[in-house]
Design a protein around this motif. Structure first.
Motif, mmCIF file in Angstrom:
data_model
loop_
_atom_site.group_PDB
_atom_site.id
_atom_site.type_symbol
_atom_site.label_atom_id
_atom_site.label_comp_id
_atom_site.label_asym_id
_atom_site.label_seq_id
_atom_site.Cartn_x
_atom_site.Cartn_y
_atom_site.Cartn_z
ATOM 1 N N LEU A 1 0.830 -1.206 0.000
ATOM 2 C CA LEU A 1 0.000 0.000 0.000
ATOM 3 C C LEU A 1 0.866 1.259 0.000
ATOM 4 N N LEU A 2 1.950 1.227 0.772
ATOM 5 C CA LEU A 2 2.858 2.367 0.801
ATOM 6 C C LEU A 2 3.503 2.593 -0.562
ATOM 7 N N LYS A 3 3.847 1.530 -1.246
ATOM 8 C CA LYS A 3 4.413 1.645 -2.589
ATOM 9 C C LYS A 3 3.409 2.265 -3.551
ATOM 10 N N LYS A 4 2.151 1.825 -3.466
ATOM 11 C CA LYS A 4 1.121 2.373 -4.354
ATOM 12 C C LYS A 4 0.864 3.849 -4.051
ATOM 13 N N GLU A 5 0.831 4.208 -2.777
ATOM 14 C CA GLU A 5 0.618 5.612 -2.414
ATOM 15 C C GLU A 5 1.758 6.492 -2.922
ATOM 16 N N THR A 6 2.990 5.980 -2.852
ATOM 17 C CA THR A 6 4.132 6.749 -3.342
ATOM 18 C C THR A 6 4.054 6.936 -4.850
ATOM 19 N N GLN A 7 3.660 5.888 -5.552
ATOM 20 C CA GLN A 7 3.524 5.994 -7.003
ATOM 21 C C GLN A 7 2.420 6.965 -7.385
ATOM 22 N N ASP A 8 1.303 6.914 -6.675
ATOM 23 C CA ASP A 8 0.207 7.840 -6.973
ATOM 24 C C ASP A 8 0.606 9.280 -6.690
ATOM 25 N N TYR A 9 1.384 9.479 -5.638
ATOM 26 C CA TYR A 9 1.822 10.835 -5.303
ATOM 27 C C TYR A 9 2.762 11.390 -6.368
ATOM 28 N N LEU A 10 3.681 10.563 -6.855
ATOM 29 C CA LEU A 10 4.614 11.012 -7.874
ATOM 30 C C LEU A 10 3.933 11.191 -9.227
ATOM 31 N N ARG A 11 2.928 10.370 -9.492
ATOM 32 C CA ARG A 11 2.223 10.448 -10.765
ATOM 33 C C ARG A 11 1.279 11.635 -10.814
ATOM 34 N N GLY A 12 0.752 12.065 -9.649
ATOM 35 C CA GLY A 12 -0.202 13.160 -9.602
ATOM 36 C C GLY A 12 -1.599 12.643 -9.360
ATOM 37 N N SER A 13 -2.560 13.554 -9.376
ATOM 38 C CA SER A 13 -3.956 13.205 -9.091
ATOM 39 C C SER A 13 -4.529 12.324 -10.188
ATOM 40 N N ARG A 14 -4.667 11.014 -9.861
ATOM 41 C CA ARG A 14 -5.255 10.039 -10.783
ATOM 42 C C ARG A 14 -4.544 10.026 -12.139
ATOM 43 N N GLY A 15 -3.264 10.338 -12.127
ATOM 44 C CA GLY A 15 -2.497 10.300 -13.347
ATOM 45 C C GLY A 15 -2.661 11.505 -14.243
ATOM 46 N N HIS A 16 -3.435 12.507 -13.812
ATOM 47 C CA HIS A 16 -3.674 13.698 -14.618
ATOM 48 C C HIS A 16 -2.767 14.834 -14.158
ATOM 49 N N PRO A 17 -2.411 15.731 -15.050
ATOM 50 C CA PRO A 17 -1.607 16.889 -14.640
ATOM 51 C C PRO A 17 -2.390 17.810 -13.718
ATOM 52 N N LEU A 18 -1.655 18.640 -12.974
ATOM 53 C CA LEU A 18 -2.271 19.519 -11.987
ATOM 54 C C LEU A 18 -3.242 20.504 -12.626
ATOM 55 N N SER A 19 -2.920 21.021 -13.789
ATOM 56 C CA SER A 19 -3.805 21.978 -14.453
ATOM 57 C C SER A 19 -5.152 21.370 -14.788
ATOM 58 N N GLN A 20 -5.134 20.108 -15.210
ATOM 59 C CA GLN A 20 -6.403 19.435 -15.528
ATOM 60 C C GLN A 20 -7.200 19.160 -14.258
ATOM 61 N N ARG A 21 -6.519 18.864 -13.157
ATOM 62 C CA ARG A 21 -7.208 18.611 -11.891
ATOM 63 C C ARG A 21 -7.899 19.864 -11.383
ATOM 64 N N ALA B 1 -11.392 6.309 5.350
ATOM 65 C CA ALA B 1 -10.304 5.891 4.470
ATOM 66 C C ALA B 1 -9.028 5.702 5.290
ATOM 67 N N VAL B 2 -8.353 4.587 5.048
ATOM 68 C CA VAL B 2 -7.150 4.250 5.799
ATOM 69 C C VAL B 2 -6.013 4.012 4.816
ATOM 70 N N GLY B 3 -4.873 4.618 5.083
ATOM 71 C CA GLY B 3 -3.695 4.425 4.258
ATOM 72 C C GLY B 3 -2.811 3.325 4.794
ATOM 73 N N SER B 4 -1.591 3.277 4.326
ATOM 74 C CA SER B 4 -0.653 2.256 4.780
ATOM 75 C C SER B 4 -0.336 2.459 6.257
ATOM 76 N N PHE B 5 -0.113 1.310 6.928
ATOM 77 C CA PHE B 5 0.199 1.289 8.364
ATOM 78 C C PHE B 5 -0.881 2.004 9.185
#
Length: 300
Positions: A73-93, A167-171
């Motif tokens: 879960l921590l790995k997925k959260e890190t990837q989502d954070y680096l990728r951005g909001s649902r994989g979209h650029p900030l301007s589109q969000r 909603a619960v994150g890693s750990f």
């Protein structure tokens, strides 16, 4: 195991000490139906005498499996954070107009919600939840019964509710919803004509705010047709323990402090009820300019 027992005893679970929060994040998956906080107990009922740590399952294999799950879960959260909001650029969000929070297409989607009724206080109402036809919606149904329990203390009864799990994150880290880019709640439902209360639970900063609740009404028209309901956040009013507060203030959408969303029926009418929910989302209505619908008082 002796070390774990010593730690649990030193954490003062029943003494109200906050030190158990650190242990809870580590030993949470090992607890089986244990209660680390005071829950409702019917008048006259005997208190539970079993110590909380006695319900802990000290399984090494279970701990390793849980650690693997949390690391993934921590790995997925890190990837989502680096990728951005649902994989979209900030301007589109920043320009998005709608966002779906919950939709009901599988049993896994239903597992994100919890149902409850006045049975918890000795009432006789019943509530159930299931998937609708072709697995396209959640069906919340049951029977409302306003008969008051004969315990000499309860004065009112007759409610059923449905509430999302936090909603619960890693750990076991608590996650919050950020709705700052939207100004309205958007739902597609089909009811039976009975009114509902939409509730938003926030994370309290002080302990005396733990019962604070933001609510507004949702009126269903009944019939065979679906209806799309838009509720501006400016309409939600503050209450605590069922009492509307004199000191009102709007929801802090930029604080990302939302924990759960819920629906409650308690219109004091005995009989069956049913509510179908297709999805629950957010809407940024550019035509809605109201900041807050209620009068606010200046504090002296």
């Amino acid at each position: 195991m002796a070390l774990a027992v010593t730690l649990l005893n030193g954490a003062s679970f029943h003494g109200g000490c906050c030190r158990h929060k650190m242990l809870l994040s580590l030993l949470g998956p090992l607890l089986s139906n244990s209660k680390l906080y005071s829950s409702y107990r019917r008048p006259g009922a005997e208190p539970e005498k079993k110590v909380s740590w006695q319900n802990v399952d000290f399984s090494f294999k279970k701990s390793i499996d849980h650690l693997k799950t949390q690391l993934s879960l921590l790995k997925k959260e890190t990837q989502d954070y680096l990728r951005g909001s649902r994989g979209h650029p900030l301007s589109q969000r920043l320009l998005e107009q709608t966002k779906v929070l919950w939709q009901f297409r599988s049993q896994e989607d239903l597992n994100k919600w919890v149902i409850s009724s006045d049975v918890e206080i000795g009432g006789k109402s019943e509530v159930y939840i299931k998937l609708g036809r072709n697995n396209q919606a959640a069906v919340l149904y049951g029977t409302l019964n306003t008969e008051v329990p004969r315990d000499g203390e309860t004065a009112y009864s007759g409610y059923c509710s449905m509430r999302s799990r936090p909603a619960v994150g890693s750990f076991n880290r608590r996650k919050f919803y950020d709705w700052s880019n939207f100004n309205s709640l958007y739902l597609r439902v089909r009811g039976d004509g009975r009114p509902w209360m939409v509730n938003i639970y926030t994370d309290p900063y002080f302990s005396h705010q733990k019962d604070d609740l933001y609510s507004y009404f949702m009126f269903t028209r009944g019939g065979p047709y679906w209806e799309e309901i838009k509720i501006p956040f400016s309409k939600f009013f503050l209450s605590s323990r069922g009492r509307v507060q004199d000191n009102q203030h709007p929801l802090w959408l930029d604080k990302a402090s939302f924990l759960t969303l819920g629906f409650t029926i308690g219109d004091k009418v005995d009989g069956p009820f049913q509510l179908e929910i297709d999805f629950i989302g957010l809407l940024n209505d550019r035509a809605h300019k109201e900041e807050f619908a209620y009068e606010m008082y200046d504090k002296n």
